[in-house]
Design a protein around this motif. Structure first.
Motif, PDB file in Angstrom:
ATOM      1  N   HIS A 519       0.691  -1.299  -0.376  1.00  0.00           N
ATOM      2  CA  HIS A 519       0.349   0.135   0.023  1.00  0.00           C
ATOM      3  C   HIS A 519       1.687   0.983  -0.135  1.00  0.00           C
ATOM      4  O   HIS A 519       0.785   1.802   0.254  1.00  0.00           O
ATOM      5  CB  HIS A 519      -1.072  -0.369   1.389  1.00  0.00           C
ATOM      6  N   GLY A 520       1.894   1.279  -0.295  1.00  0.00           N
ATOM      7  CA  GLY A 520       2.378   2.662  -1.227  1.00  0.00           C
ATOM      8  C   GLY A 520       3.858   2.367  -0.259  1.00  0.00           C
ATOM      9  O   GLY A 520       4.449   4.270   0.413  1.00  0.00           O
ATOM     10  N   LEU A 521       3.642   1.847   0.765  1.00  0.00           N
ATOM     11  CA  LEU A 521       4.816   2.102   2.470  1.00  0.00           C
ATOM     12  C   LEU A 521       6.301   1.087   2.236  1.00  0.00           C
ATOM     13  O   LEU A 521       6.819   2.264   2.413  1.00  0.00           O
ATOM     14  CB  LEU A 521       4.231   1.088   3.399  1.00  0.00           C
ATOM     15  N   LEU A 522       6.749   0.789   1.551  1.00  0.00           N
ATOM     16  CA  LEU A 522       7.482  -0.122   0.835  1.00  0.00           C
ATOM     17  C   LEU A 522       7.574   0.344  -0.732  1.00  0.00           C
ATOM     18  O   LEU A 522       6.699   0.629  -1.147  1.00  0.00           O
ATOM     19  CB  LEU A 522       7.777  -1.148   1.202  1.00  0.00           C
ATOM     20  N   PHE A 523       9.324   0.881  -0.494  1.00  0.00           N
ATOM     21  CA  PHE A 523       8.578   0.841  -2.189  1.00  0.00           C
ATOM     22  C   PHE A 523      10.358   0.701  -3.175  1.00  0.00           C
ATOM     23  O   PHE A 523      11.048   0.989  -2.414  1.00  0.00           O
ATOM     24  CB  PHE A 523       9.006   2.725  -2.639  1.00  0.00           C
ATOM     25  N   ALA A 524      10.218  -0.503  -4.044  1.00  0.00           N
ATOM     26  CA  ALA A 524      11.288  -0.555  -4.479  1.00  0.00           C
ATOM     27  C   ALA A 524      11.323  -0.755  -6.032  1.00  0.00           C
ATOM     28  O   ALA A 524      10.696  -1.207  -6.840  1.00  0.00           O
ATOM     29  CB  ALA A 524      11.646  -1.987  -4.334  1.00  0.00           C
ATOM     30  N   PRO A 525      12.189   0.412  -6.828  1.00  0.00           N
ATOM     31  CA  PRO A 525      11.710   0.414  -7.667  1.00  0.00           C
ATOM     32  C   PRO A 525      12.248  -0.063  -9.210  1.00  0.00           C
ATOM     33  O   PRO A 525      11.462  -0.790  -9.598  1.00  0.00           O
ATOM     34  CB  PRO A 525      13.251   2.168  -8.201  1.00  0.00           C
ATOM     35  N   ILE A 526      13.157  -1.283  -8.883  1.00  0.00           N
ATOM     36  CA  ILE A 526      13.608  -2.477  -9.840  1.00  0.00           C
ATOM     37  C   ILE A 526      12.312  -3.887  -9.219  1.00  0.00           C
ATOM     38  O   ILE A 526      11.181  -4.334  -9.736  1.00  0.00           O
ATOM     39  CB  ILE A 526      14.536  -2.374 -10.047  1.00  0.00           C
ATOM     40  N   SER A 527      13.179  -4.220  -8.533  1.00  0.00           N
ATOM     41  CA  SER A 527      12.373  -5.246  -7.843  1.00  0.00           C
ATOM     42  C   SER A 527      12.590  -5.131  -6.205  1.00  0.00           C
ATOM     43  O   SER A 527      13.805  -5.116  -5.558  1.00  0.00           O
ATOM     44  CB  SER A 527      12.819  -6.794  -8.366  1.00  0.00           C
ATOM     45  N   PRO A 528      11.537  -5.914  -5.757  1.00  0.00           N
ATOM     46  CA  PRO A 528      11.750  -6.174  -3.561  1.00  0.00           C
ATOM     47  C   PRO A 528      13.533  -6.448  -3.968  1.00  0.00           C
ATOM     48  O   PRO A 528      14.233  -6.383  -1.981  1.00  0.00           O
ATOM     49  CB  PRO A 528      11.418  -6.500  -3.028  1.00  0.00           C
ATOM     50  N   GLU A 529      13.212  -7.813  -4.176  1.00  0.00           N
ATOM     51  CA  GLU A 529      14.916  -8.627  -3.191  1.00  0.00           C
ATOM     52  C   GLU A 529      15.763  -7.811  -3.840  1.00  0.00           C
ATOM     53  O   GLU A 529      17.242  -8.114  -3.088  1.00  0.00           O
ATOM     54  CB  GLU A 529      14.996  -9.721  -5.238  1.00  0.00           C
ATOM     55  N   ARG A 530      15.862  -6.878  -4.500  1.00  0.00           N
ATOM     56  CA  ARG A 530      16.933  -5.998  -5.157  1.00  0.00           C
ATOM     57  C   ARG A 530      17.674  -5.094  -4.294  1.00  0.00           C
ATOM     58  O   ARG A 530      18.230  -4.918  -3.218  1.00  0.00           O
ATOM     59  CB  ARG A 530      17.096  -5.200  -6.357  1.00  0.00           C
ATOM     60  N   ALA A 531      17.119  -4.389  -3.906  1.00  0.00           N
ATOM     61  CA  ALA A 531      16.574  -3.063  -3.083  1.00  0.00           C
ATOM     62  C   ALA A 531      15.392  -2.019  -2.362  1.00  0.00           C
ATOM     63  O   ALA A 531      14.424  -2.126  -3.860  1.00  0.00           O
ATOM     64  CB  ALA A 531      17.833  -2.254  -3.267  1.00  0.00           C
ATOM     65  N   ALA A 532      15.362  -2.176  -1.321  1.00  0.00           N
ATOM     66  CA  ALA A 532      13.720  -1.314  -1.251  1.00  0.00           C
ATOM     67  C   ALA A 532      13.420  -0.451   0.029  1.00  0.00           C
ATOM     68  O   ALA A 532      14.980  -0.683   0.721  1.00  0.00           O
ATOM     69  CB  ALA A 532      13.105  -2.565  -0.721  1.00  0.00           C
ATOM     70  N   TYR A 533      13.309   0.179   0.074  1.00  0.00           N
ATOM     71  CA  TYR A 533      13.023   1.904   0.668  1.00  0.00           C
ATOM     72  C   TYR A 533      12.131   2.127   1.410  1.00  0.00           C
ATOM     73  O   TYR A 533      10.745   2.495   0.514  1.00  0.00           O
ATOM     74  CB  TYR A 533      13.533   3.002   0.484  1.00  0.00           C
TER      75      TYR A 533
END
Lengths: 667, 219
Positions: A519-533
């Motif tokens: 719901h928009g809390l976590l954002f991972a521009p390419i994929s959550p496996e690589r990097a998320a913020y």
């Protein structure tokens, strides 16, 4: 192409409204009350409306409009697509904050009459609006030039001071050189069709050699306006010369409009792609970022410091642009979209944060009459509003999470992590080094911001008169608050912002960043496996940590405060002279990066009763590039002056000899 | 083809060249003006002969205009100007007279060489005189260069226009009427403006010596 033109018409109406406000100001041009308190707030409301129009337009498709004015065969074409819309949001939202601040900022009896200043200011805003909307080379150049001219007049509003006239001249000169290059680049871009609508420019067929010519002309032209090294010399002169709201607009919006121009040419108009263009852009960006931040670190004038910091941020934006071009030319649209999103995000961040800081320095300047860092200090007690709001801008520029500066720099570093996948040797090995350069610039920017904030607002006042300084007025607070909340919102809701900005990538590159998770809390521009913020989680973590620390300190600490220096064993009180000075703070930078600067130092002798320490720092590029140009122009002028004898016979002889030579030639 | 008019025109051309040399070597300004008037007279005669032998109506107008302007009006204005300015002194040249005349000779040769290919192209009766016309222009230019005093330069300027008119008349039977009228008016207006300038120069420097103008140059 949609049938309705609602958003585009709205944007045009807002531009017209700004022009009307400017003209209305002339009715009572000497009344600060009329122009400032009555008209500027309206301009600010129009800015908010423009930002809203931009956001709505991002959700809808492309709109075009042909105005019934202009040349007979080339009426003004306007177009509103996602790229324009992002910059409309940037312009509208920043202008809203700056205008409401300016409403309270202008005082009677300062340079140009307020009505005239209001006219120039609103013409400046409207021309930036039309630069973004223009869809043919003619209207683009007209808006571009009126932007340059109106900002020139704004810079020289205190035209009685010779150094301000000099700064204005330098600005105008480089602006003209840049504009000439842009005109030439459009001229090459039409590729023999002699049609100057952007539609025709998109359709033009260019060979790679001519396309590279277009690229370099555009890079020179827009780069001169954006302030990339070595065309940056006007920037640290012009920005401090202008009144603070104008500096805020120039630094926060005009530089980004130049970036818009480059994006428009490279991603939209030019169909040919050459892979090394991106390398050139990226290299220039890195150089600019490092150069800007190093010079910013050694400045002692707070507005010059911010101006150099703008150069650094433009460098970072150019790095992002370079990465976008590289990824695009190797057909990696998803990564290109990521780099483009980072670029646009940084544009927005810089617009809000830098305008906020420039406005803050304006308030400090009004309250203290002082721009020199060495005479400020301790203002957080006297000006809490300005100090706390400026802290937001400082943290944003420094790239500290959870503020917005972190998001764009993080995105940019993320896209650097994909450079090893580029299918070309050496490039994929060298580019990751750029990431380290970017990190260095970001770290130095943080150092710089500590210097700026610490010297101006923290510690003890360095001058007695600072005790009388007072906080800014209500309208000014409102402007600062608006921009500061924009910084915070962009920092906390990156996923939502990216969803909007992603439209640009969708439209120009055919790819966009990944949608947000949770719901928009976590954002991972390419994929959550690589990097998320997740900024929200981060904020929560920081809040808990800071709260706990405060609680523990409260419980453990007895609460009695006595100020004493550690080395006097609690004996004497601290004096302002014991604090670190701005020169002292930046001394390590001066030492480490000594080859960058051209320094002249005067050290006192150890037996001097009243010791003085002087250091003067100059730009090497000025001496390498600009001074030779000036010298050679003067030499040519002197040589040409040799034939000016002042004797009529001699002049007649010149014409006669010319005549004879021409006659012999035709013979 | 009537050879008498041609001979007459060639004589006129020779006279024009002679008068040009006379002006170049003449030191007295008033005499220069007289020579200028004489040159105008010879010019109008030659145009008259051309008009008479070719039956071109507009050349008669051109002839009348030349007579009126260059023989009567302009010399009159110049004489009054010289009297009012009290400028009838011996003018000193920048170069000594023999060298000037030698340079003039070289220029005439150059003009003839130059006119050779052009006059071959022209189909008119009088095409042989183009070289002389060019020589008159160049000699007038040379006079302007070598004189120090402002009035002589005005005379040189007017003499140059004579040469141009002669060139036009000899190669193409004159310019269109409108152009000729325009040029005539220009010369008149130019004369008036130059007269005003002369007064101002004298007022400013109390002399008509143009070397004083050098002090206007900035260093």
């Amino acid at each position: 192409m949609t049938g309705t033109h609602t958003e585009l018409l709205g944007a045009v109406a807002i531009g017209g409204g700004w022009l009307a406000i400017g003209v209305l100001g002339l009715l009572r041009s000497h009344s600060t009350g009329w122009v400032g308190r009555a008209l500027f707030p309206f301009g600010s409301l129009l800015g908010i409306a423009l930002a809203a129009v931009g956001i709505i337009a991002l959700a809808h498709g492309v709109e075009t409009l042909i105005l019934p004015i202009g040349l007979p065969e080339l009426p003004f074409h306007l177009r509103l697509d996602a790229l324009s819309a992002v910059f409309l949001v940037l312009l509208g939202a920043t202008a809203a904050g700056v205008s409401i601040f300016a409403a309270g900022y202008f005082r009677p009896g300062e340079g140009t009459a307020p009505g005239l200043l209001g006219l120039q200011y609103h013409v400046f805003l409207a021309s930036m609006l039309f630069v973004v909307l223009a869809d043919d080379a003619l209207s683009f150049m007209m808006a571009w030039e009126s932007m340059a001219l109106s900002s020139y007049f704004l810079v020289t509003s205190q035209h009685r001071l010779p150094e301000i006239r000099k700064a204005g001249y330098l600005y105008l000169l480089i602006a003209h050189l840049g504009a000439a290059a842009i005109v030439l680049s459009f001229g090459v871009m039409q590729g023999g069709s002699w049609q100057f609508t952007f539609e025709a420019l998109r359709a033009a067929q260019l060979t790679p050699a001519w396309a590279s010519m277009v690229f370099f002309l555009a890079l020179f032209g827009f780069g001169a306006k954006a302030g990339i090294v070595p065309l940056h010399v006007w920037l640290p002169e012009a920005h401090p010369a202008a009144p603070s709201p104008v500096s805020a607009l120039m630094s926060g919006v005009m530089l980004e409009i130049a970036v818009y121009g480059l994006l428009r040419v490279n991603l939209d108009l030019l169909q040919v792609q050459v892979w090394w263009w991106g390398l050139v852009t990226l290299g220039l960006g890195l150089l600019t970022a490092l150069y800007g931040v190093l010079f910013a670190a050694v400045q002692t004038d707070m507005k010059r410091l911010l101006a150099y910091s703008s150069i650094e941020n433009i460098g970072i934006i150019f790095i992002g642009l370079g990465l976008t071009l590289i990824f695009r030319s190797f057909h990696m649209p998803a990564f290109a979209a990521l780099a483009l999103a980072a670029t646009l995000y940084h544009c927005l961040n810089h617009a809000f944060a830098k305008s906020l800081l420039f406005l803050g320095t304006g308030s400090v300047l009004h309250a203290t009459g002082e721009r020199n860092l060495g005479r400020l200090g301790g203002l957080i007690h006297r000006m809490p509003w300005v100090a706390w709001l400026a802290l937001v801008g400082t943290l944003a520029i420094a790239g500290i999470p959870p503020f917005n500066g972190f998001v764009s720099e993080w995105l940019l570093l993320q896209s650097f992590l994909f450079t090893p996948f580029i299918p070309r040797e050496f490039v994929n090995m060298l580019l990751p080094l750029g990431a380290s350069g970017l990190t260095l610039a970001a770290a130095l920017a943080a150092y710089l911001m500590v210097k700026f904030y610490g010297i101006v607002f923290l510690g003890q006042p360095r001058e007695a008169k600072l005790a009388q300084s007072h906080d800014c007025g209500r309208l000014e607070r409102l402007g600062l608050l608006w921009l500061a909340s924009a910084c915070v919102l962009l920092g906390i809701f990156p996923a939502q912002t990216l969803a909007l900005i992603g439209q640009v990538g969708e439209e120009l590159l055919g790819a966009t960043t990944a949608p947000p998770l949770w719901h928009g809390l976590l954002f991972a521009p390419i994929s959550p496996e690589r990097a998320a913020y997740s900024p929200a989680l981060f904020l929560l973590g920081i809040a808990v940590f800071v709260g706990l620390t405060m609680l523990i300190v409260r419980i453990a600490y007895h609460g009695r405060i006595r100020r004493a220096a550690p080395w006097v064993c609690g004996g004497f009180p601290l004096t302002p002279r014991m604090q670190d000075t701005s020169e002292g703070f930046s001394q390590p930078i001066r030492q480490i990066f000594e080859p960058f600067f051209r320094m002249r130092r005067e050290l006192p002798s150890p037996f001097d009763a009243a010791p003085h320490y002087r250091v003067q720092i100059e730009d090497r590029i000025w001496h390498w590039l600009y001074v030779p140009v000036v010298v050679s122009v003067q030499w040519i002028a002197r040589a040409a002056g040799m034939i000016q004898r002042g004797r009529i016979s001699t002049y007649l002889l010149y014409s006669f000899v010319t005549l004879l030579v021409l006659l012999i030639w035709v013979l | 083809m009537a050879s008498l008019p041609l001979e007459l025109i060639n004589t006129c051309a020779a006279l024009l060249l002679l008068l040009s040399f006379a002006m170049l070597s003449q030191r007295r300004v008033l005499t220069q003006v007289d020579l200028y008037a004489a040159q105008g007279l010879v010019l109008s005669v030659s145009i008259f002969i051309t008009a008479w032998s070719t039956h071109q109506l507009h050349l008669y107008f051109s002839c009348g205009l030349t007579l009126l302007l260059k023989v009567l009006v302009l010399p009159l204005i110049l004489r009054r100007l010289i009297h009012r300015l009290d400028a009838n002194w011996e003018t000193e040249t920048l170069l000594n007279m023999p060298s000037v005349l030698l340079i003039g000779l070289l220029l005439v040769m150059f003009a003839f060489v130059l006119a050779q290919p052009i006059s071959e192209l022209a189909t008119t009766l009088t095409h042989g005189t183009l070289g002389i016309a060019l020589a008159v222009v160049m000699l007038a230019f040379l006079m302007m260069i070598t004189r120090r005093k402002a009035v002589s330069q005005v005379v040189g300027f007017l003499a140059m226009e004579n040469g141009l008119l002669f060139a036009a008349a000899s190669t193409t039977y004159g310019m269109p009427m409108a152009v000729e009228l325009g040029v005539g008016l220009d010369v008149l207006v130019g004369m008036i403006i130059l007269g005003i300038f002369l007064f101002h120069i004298r007022e400013q420097f109390e002399s008509l010596d143009l070397s004083h103008l050098e002090s206007l140059k900035e260093d």
